[in-house]
Design an enzyme around this catalytic site. Structure first.
Site, PDB file in Angstrom:
ATOM      1  N   ASP A  62       0.805  -1.219   0.000  1.00 28.43           N
ATOM      2  CA  ASP A  62       0.000   0.000   0.000  1.00 28.43           C
ATOM      3  C   ASP A  62       0.843   1.277   0.000  1.00 28.43           C
ATOM      4  O   ASP A  62       0.701   2.119   0.875  1.00 28.43           O
ATOM      5  CB  ASP A  62      -0.922  -0.048   1.239  1.00 28.43           C
ATOM      6  CG  ASP A  62      -1.890   1.117   1.290  1.00 28.43           C
ATOM      7  OD1 ASP A  62      -2.337   1.567   0.226  1.00 28.43           O
ATOM      8  OD2 ASP A  62      -2.192   1.570   2.416  1.00 28.43           O
ATOM      9  N   GLU A 112       4.018  -7.796   7.596  1.00 29.05           N
ATOM     10  CA  GLU A 112       2.757  -8.442   7.247  1.00 29.05           C
ATOM     11  C   GLU A 112       2.881  -9.572   6.243  1.00 29.05           C
ATOM     12  O   GLU A 112       2.169  -9.614   5.239  1.00 29.05           O
ATOM     13  CB  GLU A 112       1.759  -7.384   6.743  1.00 29.05           C
ATOM     14  CG  GLU A 112       1.387  -6.364   7.806  1.00 29.05           C
ATOM     15  CD  GLU A 112       0.139  -5.561   7.455  1.00 29.05           C
ATOM     16  OE1 GLU A 112      -0.192  -5.497   6.265  1.00 29.05           O
ATOM     17  OE2 GLU A 112      -0.495  -5.021   8.373  1.00 29.05           O
TER      18      GLU A 112
HETATM   19  C1  BDP Z   1      -1.194  -2.383   6.538  1.00 29.68           C
HETATM   20  C2  BDP Z   1       0.125  -2.117   5.858  1.00 29.68           C
HETATM   21  C3  BDP Z   1       0.353  -0.662   5.482  1.00 29.68           C
HETATM   22  C4  BDP Z   1      -0.929  -0.062   4.972  1.00 29.68           C
HETATM   23  C5  BDP Z   1      -1.976  -0.112   6.072  1.00 29.68           C
HETATM   24  C6  BDP Z   1      -3.290   0.533   5.626  1.00 29.68           C
HETATM   25  O1  BDP Z   1       1.223  -2.590   6.617  1.00 29.68           O
HETATM   26  O2  BDP Z   1       1.367  -0.584   4.528  1.00 29.68           O
HETATM   27  O3  BDP Z   1      -0.770   1.228   4.467  1.00 29.68           O
HETATM   28  O4  BDP Z   1      -2.217  -1.450   6.417  1.00 29.68           O
HETATM   29  O5  BDP Z   1      -4.105  -0.182   5.051  1.00 29.68           O
HETATM   30  O6  BDP Z   1      -1.722  -3.499   5.921  1.00 29.68           O
HETATM   31  O7  BDP Z   1      -3.466   1.715   5.828  1.00 29.68           O
END
Ligand code: BDP
Length: 602
Positions: free
Chosen positions: A163, A415
């Protein structure tokens, strides 16, 4: 790998500035022999994406060129002349006067090459052919699609399996430096503390002929506080430097000694190199994270290297401002989510006393990752082949950052699919490797994703700290604080049951918030809602004695790929992308200035 500096024996030249730029449809026919024909220019360091005002460049996926001229003098050529790139995203071939000089894959770590054979006194040309392609063998992970048009043109489409926007280019400084042919290749530092004294242990790798090594330690006032002298003894030397009444490096109260290495041959100084070093200890014990023997509480952020126009390019103004803003808020730490940050940021963090969780670029090792909770795919460890790239990134990261006092923990991945079959076999050797490579034996973690249920996870047992990314009130139980709290407690209880002796912290939590959006009823995306989520979560965090830290997601709004869940990027920032505070910034400042850095949970 040593950071390039100028010293009595080393010259340093800057190749930043304006480079010629061109996209390349036919890399297989690449010919760096002749000067690049183009009328496009890009500033280095910087991602190319936001510099052109051209949509095709903004979203370009494929191969591209950078090129510029540089001057070399006779004097430079009489030395060992090294060309060094802070980072090129993601794969690069470097040519000097048309001759291949270096190759590197991995977009966030430095590489260098000795170029004496390729250059001559006068004007020379450096050309970089690079690509921003990410697939199932790279870290970060991308979904790569390749199509071939009727006339043989290969077109790429690479979708981020993570993301943040896939900014690319020569994102960090390019430098030329010289050493003599006898030079310090590397220095690895560690320390022990004994009462009020300390010993700095230095391991030196040396190339070339020398007969004596002198290592001196200077305090911040420039006084020499320790010295060792060693006669030549092969390519590797270990020495200890005893410091009486040593000043420790403490969070937000940094103290850096200068460790100065001098190599001599026949009485002549052949090399001189100075490494700043903070003396401190880090240890995980009895569910506590100890810095200098005292239980530390992490307050801070997951961040990105992401600013207007620079994209992911080094922006030292933003780095200084960000750390000052964090300090002002009572924060003491951040994570280099989701890739190694610039060497300049690491040096600055040492200097300002920020505590850093240092992360590899291993993000997206989760088949079918999406930014909502409905992920399809359960076969990550069969379909993905990232191990080699992952291991390389760990080796290079630790080689680069091993001496930083600011680094208190390694984050091996963000993750990953740690609940799927094959995860344990994949991670076990990586956790071991980190211990083997890091002489300071810093704690290790893998940052845990919410959709890998606590009772099914196969990897977190290997970590020293359970780092969790949790989106109660956002991706789950949206709008329902009571349910969010219940789920959050349930999850923490499960982790505690499984690992009663491990400390737990949040490395991400938050809610997308469009600055300026308000509601009497605290609905999602408003500033009121963001505060409500944080209030609920803080209440729960405070209830758990072994909960040792809170790093929110994210310090600032940042760019992502397009998607219906993204409003010109991810809006979970406590600040906007321009670093303007949302309501939550004031709330957090109030909370964090009340929480001490040490002994918060006793
Ligand atoms: C997590 C990720 C991060 C995302 C965040 C989100 O580690 O990179 O930006 O969620 O969805 O899955 O804001």
């Amino acid at each position: 790998m040593l950071y390039p500096i100028a010293t009595e024996t080393r010259m340093l030249f800057d190749l930043n500035g304006i480079w010629r730029f061109k996209t390349e449809d036919h890399p297989e026919k690449a010919d760096p022999q002749t000067k690049l024909e183009t009328d496009r220019f890009m500033a280095v360091p910087g991602a190319f994406n936001d510099q052109s005002a051209d949509k095709d460049i903004r979203f370009y996926t494929g191969y591209y060129w950078y090129e510029r001229e540089f001057s070399v003098t006779e004097e430079m050529l009489s030395k060992r002349l090294v060309l060094r790139f802070g980072a090129v995203t993601h794969e690069a071939w470097v040519y000097v006067n048309g001759k291949e000089a270096a190759y590197h894959k991995g977009g966030f770590l430095p590489f260098e090459a000795v170029i004496n054979e390729a250059v001559h006194p006068g004007t020379n040309r450096v050309t970089v052919l690079a690509n921003n392609l990410l697939d199932y063998t790279t870290v970060p992970v991308g979904k790569l699609k390749k199509t071939v048009t009727d006339d043989g043109l290969v077109q790429y489409h690479s979708e981020e399996n993570f993301d943040f926007f896939n900014y690319a280019g020569i994102i960090r400084p390019v430098r030329l430096y010289t050493t003599n042919w006898t030079y310090l290749k590397d220095i690895v530092l560690n320390n022990t503390i004994d009462g009020s004294d300390a010993t700095i242990h230095a391991n030196l790798s040396i190339d070339g002929e020398y007969d004596k090594v002198i290592v001196r330690v200077f305090d911040e006032d420039g006084n020499e506080v320790a010295k060792s002298e060693t006669q030549a003894n092969g390519t590797n030397i270990n020495t200890g430097l005893h410091i009486r009444d040593a000043r420790l490096w403490e969070p937000l109260n940094a103290y850096l000694y200068d460790v100065k290495v001098e190599l001599y041959k026949d009485g002549k100084l052949e090399d001189s190199y100075t490494e700043p070093f903070g003396i401190r200890t880090v240890e995980v014990k009895d569910s506590k994270f100890l810095i200098n023997g005292k239980p530390f509480y992490f307050k801070g952020f997951g961040k990105h290297e992401d600013t207007y126009l620079h994209g992911r390019g080094l922006n030292e103004v933003a780095n200084v401002a960000d750390l000052n803003i964090m300090k002002e808020m009572g924060a003491n730490s951040f994570r280099t989510s989701h890739y190694p940050y610039s060497e300049e940021m690491m040096r600055l963090s040492d200097r300002m006393g920020f505590v850093v969780i240092d992360e590899t670029p291993a993000v997206g090792i989760f088949e079918g990752f999406t930014v909502n909770i409905n992920m399809k795919g359960d076969n990550t460890w069969e379909t993905m082949d990232t191990y080699e790239a992952h291991e390389q990134s760990l080796r290079e990261l630790i080689a680069r950052d091993k001496n930083h006092a600011c680094v208190v923990m390694w984050s091996i991945a963000n993750e990953a699919a740690t609940h799927q079959q094959g995860a344990a076999e994949y991670f076990e050797p990586l956790f071991e490797l980190v211990h083997e490579l890091d002489v300071q034996k810093r704690p290790r973690t893998q940052v845990h994703i919410m959709v890998a249920p606590a009772d099914k996870d196969l990897v977190m047992g290997m970590t020293d700290v359970i780092c969790l990314n949790r989106y109660y009130g956002w991706y789950v139980t949206l709008g329902d604080m009571a349910k969010s709290e219940e789920e959050m407690r349930k999850d923490l209880d499960t982790w505690l049951r499984r690992f009663p002796d491990k400390p737990i912290m949040y490395t991400e939590y938050g809610a997308d918030t469009v600055a300026g959006l308000h509601s009497l009823y605290s609905i999602p995306f408003t500033e009121e809602y963001q505060v409500e989520v944080y209030e609920m979560m803080a209440r729960v965090m405070d209830d758990y004695p072994s909960f040792i830290g809170e790093q929110t997601w994210n310090f600032a709004d940042f760019e992502t790929k397009i998607g219906i869940g993204r409003v010109q990027g991810n809006k979970k920032g406590v600040f906007t992308r321009a670093r303007e505070p949302k309501a939550i910034a004031h709330w957090l400042k109030e909370r964090w200035t009340r929480i001490p850095d040490f002994y918060y949970k006793g």
